[in-house]
Design a protein around this motif. Structure first.
Motif, PDB file in Angstrom:
ATOM      1  N   ALA A  71       0.830  -1.207   0.000  1.00 32.05           N
ATOM      2  CA  ALA A  71       0.000   0.000   0.000  1.00 32.05           C
ATOM      3  C   ALA A  71       0.863   1.254   0.000  1.00 32.05           C
ATOM      4  CB  ALA A  71      -0.938  -0.011   1.206  1.00 32.05           C
ATOM      5  N   ALA A  72       1.943   1.245   0.773  1.00 28.80           N
ATOM      6  CA  ALA A  72       2.829   2.409   0.829  1.00 28.80           C
ATOM      7  C   ALA A  72       3.471   2.682  -0.529  1.00 28.80           C
ATOM      8  CB  ALA A  72       3.908   2.191   1.893  1.00 28.80           C
ATOM      9  N   LEU A  73       3.893   1.630  -1.213  1.00 28.04           N
ATOM     10  CA  LEU A  73       4.533   1.784  -2.518  1.00 28.04           C
ATOM     11  C   LEU A  73       3.559   2.297  -3.571  1.00 28.04           C
ATOM     12  CD1 LEU A  73       6.705  -1.465  -2.553  1.00 28.04           C
ATOM     13  CD2 LEU A  73       7.552   0.884  -2.365  1.00 28.04           C
ATOM     14  N   MET A  74       2.259   1.996  -3.413  1.00 26.42           N
ATOM     15  CA  MET A  74       1.256   2.441  -4.384  1.00 26.42           C
ATOM     16  C   MET A  74       0.828   3.887  -4.158  1.00 26.42           C
ATOM     17  SD  MET A  74      -2.435   0.720  -5.345  1.00 26.42           S
ATOM     18  CE  MET A  74      -1.796  -0.417  -6.572  1.00 26.42           C
ATOM     19  N   LEU A  75       1.006   4.387  -2.958  1.00 21.46           N
ATOM     20  CA  LEU A  75       0.463   5.697  -2.587  1.00 21.46           C
ATOM     21  C   LEU A  75       0.903   6.837  -3.511  1.00 21.46           C
ATOM     22  CD1 LEU A  75      -1.386   6.918  -0.423  1.00 21.46           C
ATOM     23  CD2 LEU A  75       0.650   7.371   0.955  1.00 21.46           C
ATOM     24  N   PRO A  76       2.186   6.942  -3.906  1.00 26.10           N
ATOM     25  CA  PRO A  76       2.561   8.060  -4.786  1.00 26.10           C
ATOM     26  C   PRO A  76       1.788   8.083  -6.100  1.00 26.10           C
ATOM     27  CG  PRO A  76       4.513   7.109  -3.785  1.00 26.10           C
ATOM     28  CD  PRO A  76       3.381   6.186  -3.458  1.00 26.10           C
ATOM     29  N   ASN A  77       1.553   6.932  -6.700  1.00 26.45           N
ATOM     30  CA  ASN A  77       0.791   6.896  -7.946  1.00 26.45           C
ATOM     31  C   ASN A  77      -0.635   7.381  -7.736  1.00 26.45           C
ATOM     32  OD1 ASN A  77      -1.268   5.054  -9.680  1.00 26.45           O
ATOM     33  ND2 ASN A  77       0.490   5.634 -10.924  1.00 26.45           N
ATOM     34  N   LEU A  78      -1.257   6.976  -6.647  1.00 25.18           N
ATOM     35  CA  LEU A  78      -2.635   7.381  -6.387  1.00 25.18           C
ATOM     36  C   LEU A  78      -2.721   8.876  -6.095  1.00 25.18           C
ATOM     37  CD1 LEU A  78      -4.003   4.376  -4.312  1.00 25.18           C
ATOM     38  CD2 LEU A  78      -3.799   4.670  -6.782  1.00 25.18           C
ATOM     39  N   HIS A  79      -1.701   9.430  -5.447  1.00 27.90           N
ATOM     40  CA  HIS A  79      -1.657  10.877  -5.228  1.00 27.90           C
ATOM     41  C   HIS A  79      -1.575  11.607  -6.573  1.00 27.90           C
ATOM     42  CE1 HIS A  79      -0.296  11.164  -0.732  1.00 27.90           C
ATOM     43  NE2 HIS A  79      -1.336  10.366  -0.907  1.00 27.90           N
ATOM     44  N   MET A  80      -0.751  11.085  -7.480  1.00 25.34           N
ATOM     45  CA  MET A  80      -0.612  11.709  -8.791  1.00 25.34           C
ATOM     46  C   MET A  80      -1.937  11.686  -9.555  1.00 25.34           C
ATOM     47  SD  MET A  80      -0.117  10.870 -12.311  1.00 25.34           S
ATOM     48  CE  MET A  80       0.647   9.239 -12.358  1.00 25.34           C
ATOM     49  N   MET A  81      -2.650  10.561  -9.498  1.00 27.51           N
ATOM     50  CA  MET A  81      -3.938  10.470 -10.181  1.00 27.51           C
ATOM     51  C   MET A  81      -4.965  11.398  -9.545  1.00 27.51           C
ATOM     52  SD  MET A  81      -3.456   8.585 -12.717  1.00 27.51           S
ATOM     53  CE  MET A  81      -5.174   8.549 -13.226  1.00 27.51           C
ATOM     54  N   ALA A  82      -4.916  11.555  -8.227  1.00 28.95           N
ATOM     55  CA  ALA A  82      -5.839  12.478  -7.558  1.00 28.95           C
ATOM     56  C   ALA A  82      -5.569  13.914  -7.991  1.00 28.95           C
ATOM     57  CB  ALA A  82      -5.718  12.335  -6.043  1.00 28.95           C
ATOM     58  N   LYS A  83      -4.298  14.278  -8.146  1.00 30.22           N
ATOM     59  CA  LYS A  83      -3.961  15.612  -8.656  1.00 30.22           C
ATOM     60  C   LYS A  83      -4.542  15.818 -10.048  1.00 30.22           C
ATOM     61  CE  LYS A  83       0.479  16.209  -6.245  1.00 30.22           C
ATOM     62  NZ  LYS A  83       1.958  16.309  -6.432  1.00 30.22           N
ATOM     63  N   LEU A  84      -4.411  14.801 -10.882  1.00 29.41           N
ATOM     64  CA  LEU A  84      -4.922  14.894 -12.246  1.00 29.41           C
ATOM     65  C   LEU A  84      -6.433  15.093 -12.254  1.00 29.41           C
ATOM     66  CD1 LEU A  84      -4.230  14.631 -15.295  1.00 29.41           C
ATOM     67  CD2 LEU A  84      -4.637  12.173 -15.063  1.00 29.41           C
ATOM     68  N   ARG A  85      -7.124  14.332 -11.413  1.00 27.12           N
ATOM     69  CA  ARG A  85      -8.589  14.394 -11.390  1.00 27.12           C
ATOM     70  C   ARG A  85      -9.119  15.686 -10.783  1.00 27.12           C
ATOM     71  NH1 ARG A  85     -11.084   9.317 -11.692  1.00 27.12           N
ATOM     72  NH2 ARG A  85      -9.943   8.054 -13.206  1.00 27.12           N
TER      73      ARG A  85
END
Length: 337
Positions: free
Chosen positions: A233-247
């Motif tokens: 989960a920790a390793l995935m968090l940066p990608n999900l933050h990036m997608m949230a910025k995009l959205r």
């Protein structure tokens, strides 16, 4: 091809080559690169260039585009690029095609150049799709000019043709893939909504073609796998933050390292997006992740599941490597391949 805050574009390319070699060694079927423009966190702007680089440094895995955003390009240019790739790497090239621009409107206009291509390119997408297929074929396309028919086709001609796929995340793409008799890829990783409906429409309306006599489907899913669920989960968090910025329309940056993402305090809308994305991703221990992949395949009845290994890295990682992404593939392979 993600670019972390500790990486140059060259570093990101090297890390992706290493990832493709890991996938090749482990026996994965295919490795695709996307087309995105003017996004600091993504270095994949030119799928055919990257495909040539990756195919030359791998042995047997299929390499392809996920996808080429066809409204950005002349059909003949796409056909020639992929005919050349197929000639260089026979029976290893996939041409996945999408309709979205892969960027913001200003960048899309710049890509399309002085010819003044506009929204009619979206309207003409089905015809462009036909043109690419025909141009890569042995007979080409007949163009009517005064006093003769001119035969136009991709050169040099290859002894085989790339496998062609239509990508989508909407009902439009499902209808079109069915009508054209093409294999269909649904971007489940992107929104996670409408997957079952789109696949059902595709299967019910499918028109057999010479190359694809029966419906062929796969879906995509973000994945992060580690020895513990907490680390995954920790390793995935940066990608999900990036997608949230995009959205949410926030300025985009390179992909955070794990420690930096963990220190960010998200506003409620972004937090909701991140939690939703966790819910539709493959994330956890090898056993948990493999079970999630199997469940997706069973739930949607697809022929393949394509995992997008989105694990970022911790501070101090060699910038020319992507150990979290590599490990995701290695741990999945032990359970699934």
């Amino acid at each position: 091809m993600p670019v972390r805050t500790d990486q140059s574009t060259g570093d990101a390319i090297a890390a992706t080559v290493g990832l493709a070699q890991v996938a090749d060694r482990l026996g994965f079927t295919r490795f695709w690169v996307a087309e995105h423009h003017n996004m600091p966190a993504v270095a994949a702007t030119s799928p055919p260039v990257l495909i040539a680089h990756l195919a030359a440094q791998t042995e047997s895995i299929r390499v392809g585009s996920g996808g080429v955003m066809l409204p950005n390009h002349a059909p003949l240019a796409v056909a020639e690029q992929f005919a050349l790739l197929e000639a260089a790497h026979p029976d290893r090239i996939d041409l996945g095609i999408g309709r979205a621009p892969g960027s913001d409107p200003v960048t899309s206009m710049a890509l399309r150049g002085a010819a003044g291509r506009d929204d009619t390119d979206i309207e003409n997408f089905p015809q462009y799709l036909d043109d690419v297929m025909a141009l890569m074929g042995t007979e080409g396309v007949r163009v009517a000019i005064p006093r003769q028919d001119y035969v136009l086709k991709a050169t040099p001609s290859a002894s085989s043709e790339p496998n062609m796929w239509l990508l989508g995340s909407s009902m439009y793409s499902a209808h079109l893939a069915a009508a054209k008799g093409l294999p269909y890829v649904f971007a489940h990783h992107f929104s996670g909504q409408g997957t079952a409906e789109a696949l059902a429409v595709y299967r019910s309306e499918f028109q057999p073609s010479e190359l694809t006599p029966e419906p062929v489907t796969f879906l995509t899913v973000n994945a992060s796998v580690a020895e513990t669920a907490e680390e995954a989960a920790a390793l995935m968090l940066p990608n999900l933050h990036m997608m949230a910025k995009l959205r949410t329309g926030q300025p985009l940056t390179a992909l955070d390292l794990v420690e930096d993402a963990e220190a960010v305090e998200l506003h409620p809308q972004a937090l909701e997006l991140v939690e939703s994305a966790f819910g539709r991703a493959v994330v956890g221990t090898p056993e948990e992740a493999a079970s999630q992949v199997r469940q997706l395949a069973d739930q949607f009845g697809v022929d393949e599941v394509m995992v997008n290994p989105v694990a970022s890295a911790r501070r101090g990682t060699d910038p020319r490597t992507a150990p979290g992404r590599n490990r995701t593939l290695e741990l999945l392979a032990k359970e699934l391949l």
